[in-house]
Design an enzyme around this catalytic site. Structure first.
Site, short mmCIF file in Angstrom:
data_model
loop_
_atom_site.label_atom_id
_atom_site.label_comp_id
_atom_site.label_asym_id
_atom_site.label_seq_id
_atom_site.Cartn_x
_atom_site.Cartn_y
_atom_site.Cartn_z
N ASP A 155 66.54 37.16 66.37
CA ASP A 155 65.69 37.85 65.40
C ASP A 155 66.40 37.90 64.04
OD1 ASP A 155 63.27 40.29 65.90
OD2 ASP A 155 64.29 40.13 63.97
N THR B 5 47.53 35.22 68.75
CA THR B 5 46.61 36.32 68.48
C THR B 5 45.15 35.91 68.65
OG1 THR B 5 45.80 37.73 66.69
CG2 THR B 5 46.79 35.67 66.02
N ASP B 6 44.29 36.88 68.93
CA ASP B 6 42.85 36.59 69.00
C ASP B 6 42.27 36.30 67.62
OD1 ASP B 6 42.92 39.17 67.94
OD2 ASP B 6 41.54 40.05 69.39
N GLU B 7 43.03 36.63 66.56
CA GLU B 7 42.49 36.44 65.19
C GLU B 7 42.26 34.96 64.86
OE1 GLU B 7 44.08 38.71 62.01
OE2 GLU B 7 44.41 40.48 63.26
N TYR C 113 47.21 35.14 57.41
CA TYR C 113 47.95 35.40 58.66
C TYR C 113 47.37 34.59 59.81
CZ TYR C 113 48.96 37.70 63.12
OH TYR C 113 49.29 37.94 64.44
N SER D 106 47.89 30.91 59.58
CA SER D 106 49.25 30.46 59.92
C SER D 106 49.47 30.50 61.44
CB SER D 106 50.31 31.31 59.19
OG SER D 106 50.32 32.63 59.70
N LYS D 107 48.90 31.49 62.11
CA LYS D 107 49.05 31.55 63.57
C LYS D 107 48.26 30.41 64.22
CE LYS D 107 50.89 34.23 65.84
NZ LYS D 107 52.30 34.35 66.34
N TYR E 63 39.47 51.27 55.56
CA TYR E 63 38.94 50.18 54.75
C TYR E 63 37.42 50.09 54.93
CZ TYR E 63 43.83 48.47 54.77
OH TYR E 63 45.19 48.35 54.64
P1 NAD Z 1 56.38 42.63 64.30
O1 NAD Z 1 56.06 42.35 62.88
O2 NAD Z 1 56.49 44.03 64.75
O3 NAD Z 1 57.78 41.93 64.67
C1 NAD Z 1 58.10 40.64 64.27
C2 NAD Z 1 59.57 40.38 64.58
O4 NAD Z 1 59.87 39.03 64.18
C3 NAD Z 1 60.54 41.30 63.84
O5 NAD Z 1 61.55 41.74 64.69
C4 NAD Z 1 61.11 40.40 62.74
O6 NAD Z 1 62.42 40.77 62.35
C5 NAD Z 1 61.07 39.04 63.41
N1 NAD Z 1 60.99 37.95 62.43
C6 NAD Z 1 60.14 37.84 61.38
N2 NAD Z 1 60.41 36.73 60.67
C7 NAD Z 1 61.45 36.11 61.30
C8 NAD Z 1 62.19 34.93 61.07
N3 NAD Z 1 61.93 34.15 60.01
N4 NAD Z 1 63.16 34.58 61.94
C9 NAD Z 1 63.44 35.36 63.00
N5 NAD Z 1 62.81 36.52 63.26
C10 NAD Z 1 61.83 36.89 62.43
O7 NAD Z 1 55.33 41.81 65.15
P2 NAD Z 1 54.57 42.20 66.50
O8 NAD Z 1 53.41 43.04 66.17
O9 NAD Z 1 55.58 42.67 67.49
O10 NAD Z 1 54.02 40.76 66.92
C11 NAD Z 1 54.84 39.87 67.67
C12 NAD Z 1 54.06 38.59 67.93
O11 NAD Z 1 52.86 38.88 68.62
C13 NAD Z 1 53.64 37.87 66.62
O12 NAD Z 1 53.77 36.50 66.85
C14 NAD Z 1 52.18 38.26 66.46
O13 NAD Z 1 51.47 37.26 65.78
C15 NAD Z 1 51.74 38.37 67.90
N6 NAD Z 1 50.63 39.32 68.16
C16 NAD Z 1 50.68 40.60 67.68
C17 NAD Z 1 49.65 41.49 67.99
C18 NAD Z 1 49.66 42.92 67.51
O14 NAD Z 1 48.67 43.62 67.68
N7 NAD Z 1 50.74 43.42 66.93
C19 NAD Z 1 48.56 41.05 68.75
C20 NAD Z 1 48.53 39.72 69.20
C21 NAD Z 1 49.59 38.86 68.91
O1 DAU Z 2 43.98 41.18 66.82
C1 DAU Z 2 45.36 41.01 66.91
C2 DAU Z 2 46.00 41.34 65.60
O2 DAU Z 2 45.93 42.76 65.44
C3 DAU Z 2 47.46 40.88 65.49
O3 DAU Z 2 47.49 39.49 65.55
C4 DAU Z 2 48.09 41.36 64.19
O4 DAU Z 2 49.46 41.00 64.17
C5 DAU Z 2 47.96 42.86 64.11
O5 DAU Z 2 48.47 43.31 62.88
C6 DAU Z 2 46.50 43.30 64.28
O6 DAU Z 2 45.71 42.89 63.12
P1 DAU Z 2 44.64 43.86 62.44
O7 DAU Z 2 44.44 43.45 61.05
O8 DAU Z 2 43.44 44.01 63.32
O9 DAU Z 2 45.47 45.25 62.52
P2 DAU Z 2 45.66 46.46 61.48
O10 DAU Z 2 46.32 47.56 62.21
O11 DAU Z 2 46.24 46.00 60.20
O12 DAU Z 2 44.15 46.88 61.19
C7 DAU Z 2 43.29 47.31 62.25
C8 DAU Z 2 41.94 47.61 61.62
O13 DAU Z 2 42.05 48.78 60.80
C9 DAU Z 2 41.42 46.50 60.71
O14 DAU Z 2 40.02 46.42 60.82
C10 DAU Z 2 41.80 46.98 59.29
C11 DAU Z 2 41.73 48.50 59.43
N1 DAU Z 2 42.68 49.27 58.60
C12 DAU Z 2 43.99 48.92 58.62
C13 DAU Z 2 44.92 49.63 57.88
C14 DAU Z 2 46.38 49.25 57.89
C15 DAU Z 2 42.24 50.35 57.86
O15 DAU Z 2 41.03 50.67 57.86
N2 DAU Z 2 43.14 51.05 57.13
C16 DAU Z 2 44.48 50.74 57.10
O16 DAU Z 2 45.25 51.42 56.39
#
Ligand code: NAD
Ligand code: DAU
Length: 345
Positions: free
Chosen positions: A33, A126-128, A151, A154-155, A208
């Site tokens: 990391d 991700t499902d996005e 985002y 890129s995924k 939002y």
């Molecule tokens: P996060 O942002 O909490 O953590 C990302 C981690 O990656 C951090 O520890 C960061 O230091 C590390 N990182 C970032 N850039 C890096 C680099 N260049 N080299 C090495 N390490 C690096 O993310 P998360 O929410 O834990 O998501 C993890 C994975 O799961 C991601 O690939 C994300 O796309 C995917 N994902 C997230 C969600 C969600 O709801 N959070 C849902 C579906 C998929």
């Molecule tokens: O669906 C999986 C994805 O879920 C992951 O791939 C992403 O890494 C993760 O960040 C998440 O994406 P979202 O954009 O759905 O999550 P976020 O928490 O940013 O936003 C959730 C919803 O809430 C979205 O519709 C935007 C809204 N929102 C978000 C923030 C931060 C608000 O209304 N207000 C806010 O301040």
């Protein structure tokens, strides 16, 4: 088996690393990391002393360093979570998302391709990538890709590269695409932890648009369990959708947080609801995500075990019991980010 888990100091990575280190003492786990703003080694304090765990600070955009690490360790598997993960940051700075999520993934694929006894490159996505649904329908593994934010673009690109290495170089790969996670250790830029933090500080809860957008919520430990299941039993070359069966409008999520927090903080009904503030919508805001995870359920017998009601209680309790963690991660640059994000809305 030697496994490199990338992004293991982030939100989901923390849960995956802990699960693997504790459940599989026979595996050697390397947490690779870069420790960006989203990575925090404090999360792993309780396992860092275990003999089958090692942390490696490295940036996946640095191809040479990544190759050196792989040459030294000779891993048998990679579970790739490292990424820039926040949609709003991708709108502010798309380039970093291409560097980390696309180029970084390619560097890991190139390094993995050179390993001798290599079993699997498991890419966490991700499902996005599937885009935005209307009021009905579900994403399946066959839904065409239609990413709509930098985002998700890129995924999606990284998913395509992972599949291309399977077809072109016969690299053994697996991919899973998961819905919105929530739970302990999530950085307070995402909806749920941001609102918990703001409630604790009696600051506005920014919704939002009209708060009508729908997300499917999954408790993070269930995602980690799904990753364990797919890593061990999923088929090479296959994709699995992971979901929570728990669709909610954003406004419902925030109202639920307020209701629970009123009780926990001994406030009258409706107290924290007064903080709810409708702000300018996210650009290109996807309306609805919903996951069909029939394949994972029928083929690999996985399903979510924590309901939203149970998971949100556990999550709130964790943040209440870990106020120092929240204080630490919201010091430094966090205020600057927060002000930049919300002053414009
Ligand atoms: P996060 O942002 O909490 O953590 C990302 C981690 O990656 C951090 O520890 C960061 O230091 C590390 N990182 C970032 N850039 C890096 C680099 N260049 N080299 C090495 N390490 C690096 O993310 P998360 O929410 O834990 O998501 C993890 C994975 O799961 C991601 O690939 C994300 O796309 C995917 N994902 C997230 C969600 C969600 O709801 N959070 C849902 C579906 C998929
Ligand atoms: O669906 C999986 C994805 O879920 C992951 O791939 C992403 O890494 C993760 O960040 C998440 O994406 P979202 O954009 O759905 O999550 P976020 O928490 O940013 O936003 C959730 C919803 O809430 C979205 O519709 C935007 C809204 N929102 C978000 C923030 C931060 C608000 O209304 N207000 C806010 O301040």
């Amino acid at each position: 088996m030697k496994i490199i888990i990338t992004g293991g100091a982030g939100f989901i990575g923390t849960h995956v690393v802990k699960l693997f280190v504790k459940k599989y003492p026979q595996y050697q786990i390397y947490n690779l990391d870069a420790l960006t703003y989203a990575g925090n080694l404090e999360n792993l304090k309780d396992i860092e002393h275990l003999p089958n765990y090692q942390f490696i600070k490295a940036d996946i955009t640095d191809e040479k360093h990544i190759q050196q690490i792989f040459d030294e360790i000779q891993p048998n598997a990679v579970i790739h979570l490292a990424a820039e993960s926040h949609v709003d940051r991708s709108i502010m700075n798309p380039n970093q998302f291409v560097l980390t999520n696309v180029l970084g993934t390619i560097h890991l694929l190139n390094a993995a391709k050179k390993m001798k006894d290599f079993k699997v490159f498991y890419h966490i996505s991700t499902d996005e990538v599937y885009g935005s649904l209307g009021e009905t329908g579900y994403f399946t593994e066959k839904t065409p890709y239609d990413p709509r934010s930098p985002y998700s673009a890129s995924k999606a690109s990284s998913d395509h590269f992972v599949r291309s290495y399977f077809h072109t170089y016969h690299l053994p790969v697996k991919i899973s695409n998961c819905s919105n996670n929530y739970g302990p250790y999530q950085f307070p830029e995402k909806l749920i932890p941001l609102c918990i933090n703001n409630i604790l500080n009696e600051k506005p809860l920014p919704i939002y648009g009209k708060g009508e957008n729908v997300r499917d919520w999954l408790y993070v430990e269930d995602h980690a369990r799904a990753i364990d299941t797919i890593f061990h039993h999923g088929k090479i070359g296959e994709t699995y959708n992971i979901g929570g069966n728990s669709e909610k409008k954003n406004i419902e999520v925030v109202q639920t947080l307020c209701r629970i927090m009123n009780k926990k903080m001994n406030k009258p009904n409706g107290y924290y609801e007064k903080l709810i503030t409708f702000v300018k919508d996210r650009a290109g805001h996807d309306l609805r995500y919903a996951i069909d995870f029939t394949k994972l359920k029928t083929e690999l017998n996985w399903q979510p075990s924590v309901s939203f009601e149970e998971g949100i209680e556990k999550t709130i309790d964790w943040y209440l019991n870990n106020s120092e963690w929240l204080k630490n991660v919201t010091s430094g640059n966090y205020q600057k980010y927060y002000e930049e994000q919300y002053s414009k809305r």
